[in-house]
Design an enzyme around this catalytic site. Structure first.
Site, PDB file in Angstrom:
ATOM      1  N   HIS A  17       0.858  -1.196   0.000  1.00  0.00           N
ATOM      2  CA  HIS A  17       0.000   0.000   0.000  1.00  0.00           C
ATOM      3  C   HIS A  17       0.890   1.241   0.000  1.00  0.00           C
ATOM      4  O   HIS A  17       1.347   1.689   1.044  1.00  0.00           O
ATOM      5  CB  HIS A  17      -0.919  -0.028   1.239  1.00  0.00           C
ATOM      6  CG  HIS A  17      -1.926   1.075   1.282  1.00  0.00           C
ATOM      7  ND1 HIS A  17      -3.132   0.955   1.946  1.00  0.00           N
ATOM      8  CD2 HIS A  17      -1.938   2.327   0.768  1.00  0.00           C
ATOM      9  CE1 HIS A  17      -3.827   2.070   1.836  1.00  0.00           C
ATOM     10  NE2 HIS A  17      -3.113   2.936   1.136  1.00  0.00           N
ATOM     11  N   HIS A  19       1.255   4.943  -2.330  1.00  0.00           N
ATOM     12  CA  HIS A  19       0.867   5.831  -3.433  1.00  0.00           C
ATOM     13  C   HIS A  19       2.141   6.498  -3.923  1.00  0.00           C
ATOM     14  O   HIS A  19       2.801   7.206  -3.151  1.00  0.00           O
ATOM     15  CB  HIS A  19      -0.123   6.890  -2.947  1.00  0.00           C
ATOM     16  CG  HIS A  19      -1.360   6.298  -2.335  1.00  0.00           C
ATOM     17  ND1 HIS A  19      -2.526   6.144  -3.038  1.00  0.00           N
ATOM     18  CD2 HIS A  19      -1.590   5.793  -1.097  1.00  0.00           C
ATOM     19  CE1 HIS A  19      -3.434   5.589  -2.256  1.00  0.00           C
ATOM     20  NE2 HIS A  19      -2.901   5.358  -1.063  1.00  0.00           N
ATOM     21  N   HIS A 197      -9.664   1.264  -1.015  1.00  0.00           N
ATOM     22  CA  HIS A 197      -9.577   1.860   0.313  1.00  0.00           C
ATOM     23  C   HIS A 197     -10.987   1.833   0.909  1.00  0.00           C
ATOM     24  O   HIS A 197     -11.936   2.302   0.259  1.00  0.00           O
ATOM     25  CB  HIS A 197      -9.137   3.323   0.233  1.00  0.00           C
ATOM     26  CG  HIS A 197      -7.678   3.533  -0.067  1.00  0.00           C
ATOM     27  ND1 HIS A 197      -7.043   2.966  -1.143  1.00  0.00           N
ATOM     28  CD2 HIS A 197      -6.738   4.274   0.586  1.00  0.00           C
ATOM     29  CE1 HIS A 197      -5.766   3.349  -1.134  1.00  0.00           C
ATOM     30  NE2 HIS A 197      -5.550   4.146  -0.106  1.00  0.00           N
ATOM     31  N   GLU A 200     -11.214   3.503   6.311  1.00  0.00           N
ATOM     32  CA  GLU A 200     -10.154   4.362   6.865  1.00  0.00           C
ATOM     33  C   GLU A 200     -10.861   5.439   7.680  1.00  0.00           C
ATOM     34  O   GLU A 200     -10.720   5.505   8.899  1.00  0.00           O
ATOM     35  CB  GLU A 200      -9.319   4.965   5.717  1.00  0.00           C
ATOM     36  CG  GLU A 200      -8.169   5.854   6.186  1.00  0.00           C
ATOM     37  CD  GLU A 200      -7.440   6.546   5.020  1.00  0.00           C
ATOM     38  OE1 GLU A 200      -7.997   6.623   3.901  1.00  0.00           O
ATOM     39  OE2 GLU A 200      -6.304   7.034   5.250  1.00  0.00           O
ATOM     40  N   ASP A 278       1.895   3.851   2.896  1.00  0.00           N
ATOM     41  CA  ASP A 278       0.855   4.729   2.337  1.00  0.00           C
ATOM     42  C   ASP A 278       1.449   5.918   1.568  1.00  0.00           C
ATOM     43  O   ASP A 278       1.553   5.864   0.348  1.00  0.00           O
ATOM     44  CB  ASP A 278      -0.109   5.197   3.438  1.00  0.00           C
ATOM     45  CG  ASP A 278      -1.500   5.536   2.931  1.00  0.00           C
ATOM     46  OD1 ASP A 278      -1.762   5.350   1.728  1.00  0.00           O
ATOM     47  OD2 ASP A 278      -2.344   5.976   3.742  1.00  0.00           O
ATOM     48  N   ASP A 279       1.822   6.966   2.283  1.00  0.00           N
ATOM     49  CA  ASP A 279       2.389   8.173   1.653  1.00  0.00           C
ATOM     50  C   ASP A 279       3.597   8.623   2.487  1.00  0.00           C
ATOM     51  O   ASP A 279       3.517   9.602   3.236  1.00  0.00           O
ATOM     52  CB  ASP A 279       1.328   9.285   1.625  1.00  0.00           C
ATOM     53  CG  ASP A 279       0.096   8.865   0.853  1.00  0.00           C
ATOM     54  OD1 ASP A 279       0.138   8.881  -0.390  1.00  0.00           O
ATOM     55  OD2 ASP A 279      -0.908   8.493   1.493  1.00  0.00           O
TER      56      ASP A 279
HETATM   57  N1  HPA Z   1      -6.579   7.417   1.638  1.00  0.00           N
HETATM   58  C1  HPA Z   1      -7.267   7.826   0.589  1.00  0.00           C
HETATM   59  N2  HPA Z   1      -6.696   8.341  -0.490  1.00  0.00           N
HETATM   60  C2  HPA Z   1      -5.368   8.457  -0.524  1.00  0.00           C
HETATM   61  C3  HPA Z   1      -4.603   8.054   0.549  1.00  0.00           C
HETATM   62  C4  HPA Z   1      -5.238   7.486   1.681  1.00  0.00           C
HETATM   63  O1  HPA Z   1      -4.638   7.067   2.681  1.00  0.00           O
HETATM   64  N3  HPA Z   1      -3.313   8.303   0.211  1.00  0.00           N
HETATM   65  C5  HPA Z   1      -3.323   8.832  -1.032  1.00  0.00           C
HETATM   66  N4  HPA Z   1      -4.570   8.930  -1.481  1.00  0.00           N
HETATM   67 ZN    ZN Z   2      -3.700   4.857   0.738  1.00  0.00          ZN
END
Ligand code: HPA
Ligand code: ZN
Length: 337
Positions: A17, A19, A197, A200, A278-279
């Site tokens: 996971h 991006h 997703h 969350e 994630d990021d």
């Molecule tokens: N959630 C939703 N969209 C996203 C995320 C995330 O954690 N990271 C990048 N786009």
């Molecule tokens: Zn994500």
């Protein structure tokens, strides 16, 4: 045994996971902005980092999309992806599955070809130079319409041999999986793996929709599944993998404190959880920081770490031989230490 940072750093791992636009470090953002003669609203790197203070997903997304505006040429997408690969190579990541958000770029006039060619070339170079295997997952932006997702799917078809799966990201609440039921059905029929997703910020109901309507192969985040016992049982029965992102959850205030993070509870309930970044450029850590911080916060054991990393290899979309080889490396590592 007390888990050391070194043990975590050297542990073979897979990331499921990530991006790619979220791995855009401020240093590289400045360099590419200069190269493309684009103004960014920050004077220096400290100012950029000071802006990375988020109260929720949307506050993050606003800054994340603004950062991605700097990316224009195939070389930019190559450099972005290459920087990420160099980073994870040092972290003993053997396999990565990265999301890209084509609509973030095509909506501002950058062609789909430019984006995917740059990313794909870097991934191929990473495989050759570092031995990192990979899969590419194209994400639809859920704040846009299903018709726009269909357009993106069409643009992707000439590159379908480079794209393993489709995903769903961006602003979750108010944009349920049901909004994309038809496009996911067509994507599945075209042979793409399917992830989304869900849970969350959105409710457990969105996870049910991702399972039943989108027929996902893997669940991204999924934290709020724990609010619904019947859902937990279904996820366990299906052995559905969850791509959990501890530092992301902390930075986006999905959890108040890492000590309250549900990762250990997920494992105890039999959920197939994994750890991911994630990021990383926005949330303060790549894979090893995520593993290290969550291990300390929850007192994870060696058994927990084995389970989490093994889950990731098993739940990856790598081919069976590659999975076996990675699990063998993992077993060697745990047996000798
Ligand atoms: N959630 C939703 N969209 C996203 C995320 C995330 O954690 N990271 C990048 N786009
Ligand atoms: Zn994500």
């Amino acid at each position: 045994m007390n888990i050391t940072r070194e043990f975590i750093d050297k542990m073979p791992k897979a990331e499921l996971h990530l991006h790619i636009e979220g791995s855009f470090e401020p240093e590289l953002m400045f360099e590419i902005a200069r190269r493309n003669q684009i103004n960014i609203p920050y004077k220096n790197i400290d100012e950029v980092k000071a802006a990375y203070n988020f109260n929720n997903l949307q506050e993050f997304l606003d800054i994340y999309y603004a950062g991605a505006n700097v990316l224009q040429t195939e070389r930019d997408f190559y450099d972005l992806t290459w920087a990420y690969l160099q980073h994870i190579h040092k972290e003993n990541v053997l396999h990565t599955e990265i999301f890209f958000d084509p609509q973030t770029h095509t909506d501002r006039g950058i062609s789909f070809d430019t984006v995917i060619k740059g990313i794909h070339k870097a991934l191929e170079d990473g495989k050759k130079q570092f031995g990192i295997s990979y899969r590419l997952i194209m994400s639809f932006l859920r704040h846009l319409s299903e018709a726009e997702a269909f357009k993106t799917l069409e643009q992707a078809l000439p590159y379908s041999s480079w794209i393993t799966g489709v995903g769903l990201d961006s602003s979750e609440v108010g944009n349920p999986p049901s909004k994309f039921e038809k496009v996911f059905e067509i994507a599945r029929q075209a042979g793409f793996k399917v992830v989304a997703h869900a849970g969350e910020e959105g409710p457990a109901e969105y996870v049910w929709e991702a399972l039943n309507l989108l027929q996902i192969d893997r669940l991204d985040h999924g934290n709020r599944s724990l609010e619904d016992e019947k859902l937990v049982k279904t996820l366990v029965d299906k052995q559905m993998a969850l791509t959990v992102c501890p530092l992301s959850n902390l930075k986006l205030k999905v959890v108040k404190d890492l000590k309250e993070h549900p990762l250990k509870t997920m494992l105890n309930k039999g959920l197939k959880a994994t750890v991911n970044s994630d990021d990383p450029a926005y949330f303060g850590g790549y894979m090893n920081d995520n593993f290290w911080e969550i291990t300390q916060a929850l007192n994870l054991t060696k058994d927990d770490l084995y389970r989490l990393t093994r889950n990731a290899f098993e739940a990856s979309f790598a081919n069976d031989d590659r999975k076996k080889e990675m699990i063998r490396q993992l077993d060697d590592y745990f047996n000798k230490s």
